[in-house]
Design a protein around this motif. Structure first.
Motif, PDB file in Angstrom:
ATOM      1  N   GLY A 119       8.291   7.409  -8.796  1.00  0.00           N
ATOM      2  CA  GLY A 119       7.499   6.190  -8.903  1.00  0.00           C
ATOM      3  C   GLY A 119       8.351   4.974  -8.620  1.00  0.00           C
ATOM      4  N   SER A 120       7.898   4.110  -7.693  1.00  0.00           N
ATOM      5  CA  SER A 120       8.702   2.954  -7.291  1.00  0.00           C
ATOM      6  C   SER A 120       8.098   1.639  -7.749  1.00  0.00           C
ATOM      7  CB  SER A 120       8.874   2.943  -5.763  1.00  0.00           C
ATOM      8  OG  SER A 120       7.625   2.751  -5.117  1.00  0.00           O
ATOM      9  N   GLY A 121       7.244   1.682  -8.785  1.00  0.00           N
ATOM     10  CA  GLY A 121       6.766   0.461  -9.404  1.00  0.00           C
ATOM     11  C   GLY A 121       7.835  -0.117 -10.316  1.00  0.00           C
ATOM     12  N   PRO A 122       7.495  -1.164 -11.072  1.00  0.00           N
ATOM     13  CA  PRO A 122       8.499  -1.791 -11.931  1.00  0.00           C
ATOM     14  C   PRO A 122       9.207  -0.827 -12.878  1.00  0.00           C
ATOM     15  CG  PRO A 122       6.612  -3.225 -11.733  1.00  0.00           C
ATOM     16  CD  PRO A 122       6.237  -1.937 -11.036  1.00  0.00           C
ATOM     17  N   SER A 123       8.469   0.084 -13.526  1.00  0.00           N
ATOM     18  CA  SER A 123       9.147   0.978 -14.480  1.00  0.00           C
ATOM     19  C   SER A 123      10.152   1.872 -13.776  1.00  0.00           C
ATOM     20  CB  SER A 123       8.125   1.820 -15.257  1.00  0.00           C
ATOM     21  OG  SER A 123       7.417   2.699 -14.404  1.00  0.00           O
ATOM     22  N   VAL A 141      13.228  11.515 -13.758  1.00  0.00           N
ATOM     23  CA  VAL A 141      12.522  10.580 -14.639  1.00  0.00           C
ATOM     24  C   VAL A 141      11.159  10.295 -14.025  1.00  0.00           C
ATOM     25  CG1 VAL A 141      12.592   8.392 -15.868  1.00  0.00           C
ATOM     26  CG2 VAL A 141      14.737   9.517 -15.213  1.00  0.00           C
ATOM     27  N   TYR A 142      10.103  10.604 -14.763  1.00  0.00           N
ATOM     28  CA  TYR A 142       8.735  10.402 -14.270  1.00  0.00           C
ATOM     29  C   TYR A 142       8.235   9.026 -14.728  1.00  0.00           C
ATOM     30  CZ  TYR A 142       8.828  15.333 -13.107  1.00  0.00           C
ATOM     31  OH  TYR A 142       9.159  16.552 -12.559  1.00  0.00           O
ATOM     32  N   CYS A 143       7.951   8.179 -13.748  1.00  0.00           N
ATOM     33  CA  CYS A 143       7.435   6.823 -14.005  1.00  0.00           C
ATOM     34  C   CYS A 143       6.135   6.678 -13.235  1.00  0.00           C
ATOM     35  CB  CYS A 143       8.445   5.775 -13.565  1.00  0.00           C
ATOM     36  SG  CYS A 143      10.095   5.969 -14.272  1.00  0.00           S
ATOM     37  N   VAL A 144       5.166   7.516 -13.569  1.00  0.00           N
ATOM     38  CA  VAL A 144       3.970   7.665 -12.735  1.00  0.00           C
ATOM     39  C   VAL A 144       2.770   6.859 -13.232  1.00  0.00           C
ATOM     40  CG1 VAL A 144       4.644   9.897 -11.819  1.00  0.00           C
ATOM     41  CG2 VAL A 144       3.420   9.811 -13.983  1.00  0.00           C
ATOM     42  N   GLY A 145       2.960   6.029 -14.249  1.00  0.00           N
ATOM     43  CA  GLY A 145       1.897   5.122 -14.655  1.00  0.00           C
ATOM     44  C   GLY A 145       0.715   5.814 -15.307  1.00  0.00           C
ATOM     45  N   ALA A 146      -0.403   5.105 -15.310  1.00  0.00           N
ATOM     46  CA  ALA A 146      -1.669   5.602 -15.865  1.00  0.00           C
ATOM     47  C   ALA A 146      -2.684   5.561 -14.728  1.00  0.00           C
ATOM     48  CB  ALA A 146      -2.122   4.756 -17.041  1.00  0.00           C
ATOM     49  N   ALA A 147      -2.919   6.704 -14.118  1.00  0.00           N
ATOM     50  CA  ALA A 147      -3.608   6.740 -12.830  1.00  0.00           C
ATOM     51  C   ALA A 147      -5.131   6.652 -12.930  1.00  0.00           C
ATOM     52  CB  ALA A 147      -3.223   8.024 -12.082  1.00  0.00           C
ATOM     53  N   ARG A 148      -5.682   6.886 -14.089  1.00  0.00           N
ATOM     54  CA  ARG A 148      -7.141   6.933 -14.211  1.00  0.00           C
ATOM     55  C   ARG A 148      -7.670   5.709 -14.948  1.00  0.00           C
ATOM     56  NH1 ARG A 148      -8.030  13.206 -16.255  1.00  0.00           N
ATOM     57  NH2 ARG A 148      -7.479  14.243 -14.292  1.00  0.00           N
ATOM     58  N   ASP A 149      -8.880   5.303 -14.581  1.00  0.00           N
ATOM     59  CA  ASP A 149      -9.541   4.249 -15.343  1.00  0.00           C
ATOM     60  C   ASP A 149     -10.435   4.888 -16.399  1.00  0.00           C
ATOM     61  OD1 ASP A 149     -12.675   3.936 -14.195  1.00  0.00           O
ATOM     62  OD2 ASP A 149     -11.262   4.958 -12.880  1.00  0.00           O
ATOM     63  N   ARG A 150     -10.695   4.168 -17.451  1.00  0.00           N
ATOM     64  CA  ARG A 150     -11.599   4.666 -18.491  1.00  0.00           C
ATOM     65  C   ARG A 150     -13.047   4.534 -18.023  1.00  0.00           C
ATOM     66  NH1 ARG A 150      -9.266   5.523 -23.433  1.00  0.00           N
ATOM     67  NH2 ARG A 150      -7.146   4.716 -23.688  1.00  0.00           N
ATOM     68  N   ARG A 151     -13.857   5.491 -18.421  1.00  0.00           N
ATOM     69  CA  ARG A 151     -15.269   5.456 -18.082  1.00  0.00           C
ATOM     70  C   ARG A 151     -16.065   4.873 -19.247  1.00  0.00           C
ATOM     71  NH1 ARG A 151     -17.218   8.293 -13.810  1.00  0.00           N
ATOM     72  NH2 ARG A 151     -19.101   8.913 -14.923  1.00  0.00           N
ATOM     73  N   CYS A 178       5.260   3.264   0.924  1.00  0.00           N
ATOM     74  CA  CYS A 178       5.631   1.884   0.593  1.00  0.00           C
ATOM     75  C   CYS A 178       6.084   1.815  -0.859  1.00  0.00           C
ATOM     76  CB  CYS A 178       4.447   0.941   0.789  1.00  0.00           C
ATOM     77  SG  CYS A 178       3.647   1.074   2.403  1.00  0.00           S
ATOM     78  N   PRO A 179       7.088   0.986  -1.157  1.00  0.00           N
ATOM     79  CA  PRO A 179       7.548   0.841  -2.545  1.00  0.00           C
ATOM     80  C   PRO A 179       6.752  -0.208  -3.316  1.00  0.00           C
ATOM     81  CG  PRO A 179       8.975  -0.408  -1.094  1.00  0.00           C
ATOM     82  CD  PRO A 179       7.936   0.266  -0.203  1.00  0.00           C
ATOM     83  N   TYR A 180       7.138  -0.390  -4.562  1.00  0.00           N
ATOM     84  CA  TYR A 180       6.706  -1.465  -5.464  1.00  0.00           C
ATOM     85  C   TYR A 180       5.479  -1.146  -6.294  1.00  0.00           C
ATOM     86  CZ  TYR A 180       9.717  -3.919  -2.116  1.00  0.00           C
ATOM     87  OH  TYR A 180      10.746  -4.278  -1.277  1.00  0.00           O
ATOM     88  N   GLY A 181       4.831  -0.011  -6.122  1.00  0.00           N
ATOM     89  CA  GLY A 181       3.754   0.405  -7.008  1.00  0.00           C
ATOM     90  C   GLY A 181       2.663  -0.629  -7.155  1.00  0.00           C
ATOM     91  N   LEU A 182       2.309  -0.938  -8.414  1.00  0.00           N
ATOM     92  CA  LEU A 182       1.197  -1.859  -8.664  1.00  0.00           C
ATOM     93  C   LEU A 182       1.527  -3.301  -8.290  1.00  0.00           C
ATOM     94  CD1 LEU A 182      -0.387  -0.630 -12.030  1.00  0.00           C
ATOM     95  CD2 LEU A 182      -1.326  -0.447  -9.721  1.00  0.00           C
ATOM     96  N   VAL A 183       2.797  -3.624  -8.080  1.00  0.00           N
ATOM     97  CA  VAL A 183       3.104  -4.973  -7.617  1.00  0.00           C
ATOM     98  C   VAL A 183       2.576  -5.157  -6.189  1.00  0.00           C
ATOM     99  CG1 VAL A 183       4.945  -6.627  -7.122  1.00  0.00           C
ATOM    100  CG2 VAL A 183       5.087  -5.166  -9.136  1.00  0.00           C
ATOM    101  N   ARG A 184       2.609  -4.095  -5.395  1.00  0.00           N
ATOM    102  CA  ARG A 184       2.022  -4.143  -4.044  1.00  0.00           C
ATOM    103  C   ARG A 184       0.544  -3.815  -4.071  1.00  0.00           C
ATOM    104  NH1 ARG A 184       3.028  -3.670   1.658  1.00  0.00           N
ATOM    105  NH2 ARG A 184       1.612  -2.164   2.660  1.00  0.00           N
ATOM    106  N   LYS A 202       2.698 -15.773  -6.790  1.00  0.00           N
ATOM    107  CA  LYS A 202       3.869 -15.866  -7.653  1.00  0.00           C
ATOM    108  C   LYS A 202       4.226 -14.502  -8.246  1.00  0.00           C
ATOM    109  CE  LYS A 202       5.852 -18.506 -11.497  1.00  0.00           C
ATOM    110  NZ  LYS A 202       5.645 -19.607 -12.465  1.00  0.00           N
ATOM    111  N   ILE A 203       3.214 -13.765  -8.695  1.00  0.00           N
ATOM    112  CA  ILE A 203       3.490 -12.435  -9.256  1.00  0.00           C
ATOM    113  C   ILE A 203       3.934 -11.492  -8.154  1.00  0.00           C
ATOM    114  CG2 ILE A 203       2.541 -10.507 -10.585  1.00  0.00           C
ATOM    115  CD1 ILE A 203       0.542 -12.441 -11.798  1.00  0.00           C
ATOM    116  N   LYS A 204       3.304 -11.573  -6.988  1.00  0.00           N
ATOM    117  CA  LYS A 204       3.677 -10.701  -5.878  1.00  0.00           C
ATOM    118  C   LYS A 204       5.114 -10.956  -5.428  1.00  0.00           C
ATOM    119  CE  LYS A 204       0.621 -10.030  -2.594  1.00  0.00           C
ATOM    120  NZ  LYS A 204       0.330  -8.593  -2.715  1.00  0.00           N
ATOM    121  N   SER A 205       5.629 -12.175  -5.684  1.00  0.00           N
ATOM    122  CA  SER A 205       7.004 -12.473  -5.283  1.00  0.00           C
ATOM    123  C   SER A 205       8.023 -11.639  -6.055  1.00  0.00           C
ATOM    124  CB  SER A 205       7.295 -13.962  -5.468  1.00  0.00           C
ATOM    125  OG  SER A 205       7.323 -14.302  -6.851  1.00  0.00           O
ATOM    126  N   LEU A 206       7.573 -10.965  -7.134  1.00  0.00           N
ATOM    127  CA  LEU A 206       8.453 -10.054  -7.859  1.00  0.00           C
ATOM    128  C   LEU A 206       8.979  -8.949  -6.942  1.00  0.00           C
ATOM    129  CD1 LEU A 206       9.647  -9.047 -10.562  1.00  0.00           C
ATOM    130  CD2 LEU A 206       7.501  -7.809 -10.936  1.00  0.00           C
TER     131      LEU A 206
END
Length: 450
Positions: free
Chosen positions: A8-12, A97-107, A39-45, A54-58
């Motif tokens: 996982g290439s997001g912030p975590s 190290v697994y940094c795979v986030g929370a992939a599902r939305d709640r129903r 592509c890198p950056y996960g949820l930032v992208r 401003k947040i995307k500039s992270l």
């Protein structure tokens, strides 16, 4: 040398890699940051709204980490079905190290939720953020009304995008197909609905205020909704963020925000709980809400009074949930991988070489910065285990092994080639950089550097 894979290439993931190479207790740690996407950056992208520059500039600070001499990026490497199995990763790396986030939305769990036009806000965000898995998504924007269920930042984001005019989004990196779809949108009224009151809403005040600054939309609130909130009349006893949120809503109730003659409106509604999505000819026609009132214990109770809100599009934005990572233990109640300070636990015992960080470790909570201490804790556990981990023999060439297994890793030069292709696409359209929104286009752009 200790060789580590971060999934996982997001912030975590990036903060975990940074924590590993910045320390001095185990010199020479080398990290590969693997991602299913090229592509890198996960949820930032792929999760930050295109108008939040401003947040995307992270991405700039994440980029600096991924360009570290002892960190390598390997995109287009799925872990699990269709990719490399987790046990095989331990043939290549001393630790994973697994940094795979929370992939599902709640129903919502209500009748009619699967009607055409009832969608996940997560999918809508992926669509306007050019996630390649969302390239084929089609959202009914024929209007005139859309309903967003939830009162957090994701709900505010999607409402803001629906209420913006195309000229407001043209300077952003929103993909061409999305911009064209939004330019032809017939949505003129966006309802943002929560089951509790403004004093309990989960959006941040900055996000809330942005709604009131839209150049082509007005903000409407219902005084009858607001009057039900015990803290609305005097919010002085609330925590700072909640107090400021109430103050913003109070100001809108006194003097509605937005330009005169606005062509669109955003209606904030409170104390309404969705109980059914009503259909017509197999697609969404309205949402039935039950009026709620405070129960005196911090929650709400239903009153038996109902209100139908017409809509062709319904977006649920009621939170995220972790999905079971392939090959790892999973706690379905918490939506996380069991761990002790980041060490994966199998039947209560630490699993040698397996770690977690980010949302899959702690659940979908906090802001981007919350990932830093979380990553540092996991990195500290891994480094404490380093003497034992380093005893195990691993392959000399992980990238070569991945290729031999039939994968096509996109390394950092391939990502830079994608960036160049997106900049060229933007120039051709008379815009800034414009995201490539499909798998073939991304992989073709990545291969162009060869």
């Amino acid at each position: 040398m200790l060789r580590v894979a971060v999934i996982g290439s997001g912030p975590s993931g990036v903060y975990t890699a940074q924590s590993l190479v910045d320390q001095t207790s185990v010199p020479g740690v080398r990290v590969h940051v693997l991602d299913r996407l090229p592509c890198p950056y996960g949820l930032v992208r792929y999760g930050v709204a295109p108008d939040h520059e401003k947040i995307k500039s992270l991405q700039g600070s994440l980029r600096a980490v991924l360009e570290h001499e002892r960190i390598g990026f390997l995109g287009n490497v799925p872990v699990g079905p269709g990719g490399v199995a987790p046990p095989r990763l331990l043939e290549l790396y001393h630790a994973v190290v697994y940094c795979v986030g929370a992939a599902r939305d709640r129903r919502l769990g209500i009748p009619g939720e699967d009607l055409a036009g009832s969608c996940s806000a997560t999918d809508f965000v992926s669509w306007y953020s050019a996630h390649p898995d969302a390239a084929a998504f089609d959202f009914p924007l024929d209007g005139p009304s859309a309903v967003v269920i939830g009162v957090g930042n994701v709900a505010v984001d999607v409402a803001r995008i629906l209420a913006r005019g195309p000229d407001e989004l043209r300077p952003t990196d929103v993909p061409r197909g999305v911009l064209e779809a939004l330019a032809g949108s017939g949505v003129r009224e966006v309802h943002v609905v929560g089951r509790r009151g403004p004093s309990q809403a989960r959006f941040t005040t900055k996000e809330l205020r942005e709604l009131g600054a839209l150049p082509s939309a007005r903000i409407d609130v219902e005084p009858a909704d607001l009057a039900l909130d015990p803290a609305y009349a005097d919010p002085s006893g609330l925590p700072a963020v909640n107090r400021r949120n109430v103050e913003v809503v109070r100001a809108w109730a006194a003097a509605p925000a937005g330009p005169p003659g606005a062509v669109r409106s955003v209606r904030l509604r409170f104390f309404l709980r969705p109980v059914e999505i009503l259909g017509e000819a197999g697609r969404v026609a309205a949402v039935r809400f039950e009026r709620t009132v405070p129960d005196g214990a911090g929650g709400v109770r239903g009153t038996g009074a109902y209100e139908d809100v017409a809509a062709r599009l319904v977006l649920r934005a009621v939170g995220y949930r972790g999905a079971p990572p392939d090959g790892l233990p999973f706690d379905p109640a918490r939506g996380t991988v069991p761990h002790a300070a980041g060490r994966v636990l199998r039947d209560g015992v630490p699993s040698a070489g397996e770690y977690v960080a980010g949302w899959i470790k702690r659940g979908p909570s906090g802001v981007i910065g919350t990932n830093r201490p979380c990553a540092k804790e996991t990195a500290a556990s891994l480094l404490a285990d380093a003497p034992l981990l380093a005893r195990r023999a691993v392959a000399d060439d992980p990238v070569g092994a991945l290729r031999a297994w039939g994968l096509r890793p996109v390394e950092w030069p391939g990502w830079l080639s994608i960036e160049e292709a997106e900049a060229a696409l933007g120039r051709a359209l008379g815009r800034g950089s414009v995201k490539i929104a499909d798998w073939p286009g991304l992989l073709a752009a990545a291969d162009a550097h060869r």
